[in-house]
Design an enzyme around this catalytic site. Structure first.
Site, short mmCIF file in Angstrom:
data_model
loop_
_atom_site.label_atom_id
_atom_site.label_comp_id
_atom_site.label_asym_id
_atom_site.label_seq_id
_atom_site.Cartn_x
_atom_site.Cartn_y
_atom_site.Cartn_z
N GLY A 66 22.49 24.08 -12.62
CA GLY A 66 22.51 24.56 -13.93
C GLY A 66 23.98 24.63 -14.46
CB ILE A 67 25.57 27.00 -16.90
CG1 ILE A 67 25.09 26.24 -18.22
CG2 ILE A 67 27.02 27.28 -17.43
CD1 ILE A 67 24.53 27.33 -19.24
CD GLN A 103 21.93 26.22 -39.11
OE1 GLN A 103 22.12 25.54 -40.33
NE2 GLN A 103 21.59 25.88 -38.16
CE LYS A 111 22.41 36.18 -20.14
NZ LYS A 111 23.47 36.03 -19.05
CG ASN A 153 26.41 31.02 -14.23
OD1 ASN A 153 26.24 30.59 -15.38
ND2 ASN A 153 25.39 30.67 -13.22
CG ASP A 190 19.67 40.32 -4.41
OD1 ASP A 190 20.01 40.29 -5.91
OD2 ASP A 190 18.65 41.18 -4.11
CB THR A 242 20.04 24.72 -17.57
OG1 THR A 242 19.36 25.62 -18.37
CG2 THR A 242 21.39 24.62 -18.06
CE1 TYR A 301 19.05 34.90 -20.42
CE2 TYR A 301 19.21 34.79 -22.78
CZ TYR A 301 19.65 34.24 -21.37
OH TYR A 301 20.65 33.53 -20.97
#
Length: 257
Positions: A17-18, A257, A158, A90, A63, A191, A154
């Protein structure tokens, strides 16, 4: 000269992924990258592939919720290269469950990976960098700005990353440490995390959500991991030398928006 020539970088969650895209972008710009991930098999395969292309990639299983393992990884960096120039926090997970069905164990697991690990990594990287300087990039998300009903843990993790980064960045600047700390805030990207979430939703629900995203994102598509990696390259390089405590949003206009 390449933008990260001879820089020593550590990227967590780099097996896919990223994270993998960021590691590749850094390697192409002349960096040496220690890639870490919980998935040792996949991480070793990717690092070997990159070394086969003549790039300076190394992998270690990691980990990120384990403070002692962080210490061991940092010791590896110090012993092999003598310094750390860039850390990308990440590694992350997302659990689909609304506030009524989410368990406390799921809440704690999400925050352990997404927030606690960012604290540990940032703290240890500051200690490693404050003598000579460096850049810490904490991967937050547009989900740290908004609320989505199916990912409350989540969202919370974040959002915590975003505010923690500001606090740590201000601390380093006030102390006179040449350490910059910024948030990279991706929107929806193509991803395994997104595809896995859609699979978990299943059938009609997944199709409806995919259609919703196409309409909700002004640019009409998901980001590619490489597009997110380009922003991470900017934050790692001297091009962002006057940025600290900032949010770099890469979301196709989602938050506009």
């Amino acid at each position: 000269m390449k933008r990260l020539q001879d820089k020593i970088c550590l990227v967590t969650g780099a097996a896919s992924g990223i994270g993998l895209a960021i590691a590749q972008a850094y390697l192409r710009e002349g960096a040496t990258v220690l890639m870490t991930d919980l998935d040792a098999d996949k991480g070793e395969v990717e690092a070997e592939r990159l070394r086969g292309a003549g790039l300076n990639a190394l992998f270690q299983q990691h980990d990120v919720t384990d403070e002692m393992r962080w210490t061991q990884v940092m010791e590896t960096v110090k012993e092999r290269w003598g310094r750390l120039d860039v850390l990308v926090n990440n590694a992350g997970i997302a659990i689909l469950a609304d506030v009524e069905t989410l368990t406390l164990a799921q809440w704690r697991k999400t925050n352990a990976v997404n927030l606690d690990a960012v604290f540990i990594g940032t703290q240890q990287a500051i200690a490693a960098m404050k003598g000579q300087g460096g850049s810490i990039i904490n991967v937050a998300s547009i989900e740290g700005f908004i609320g989505e009903p199916m990912v409350p843990s989540y969202n919370a993790s974040k959002g915590g990353v975003r505010i923690f980064t500001r606090s740590a960045a201000a601390h380093c600047a006030r102390k006179g440490y040449p350490v910059r700390i910024n948030n990279l805030c991706p929107g929806y990207a193509a991803t395994a995390m997104i595809s896995g979430g859609l699979e978990e939703m299943g059938g009609d629900v997944a199709a409806q959500f995919s259609g919703y995203l196409q309409q909700r994102i002004p640019m009409g598509r998901l980001a590619t991991p490489d597009e997110i990696a380009k922003a991470a390259l900017f934050l790692a390089s001297d091009d962002s030398s006057y940025m600290t405590g900032s949010d770099l949003v890469v979301d196709g206009g989602y938050l506009a928006q």
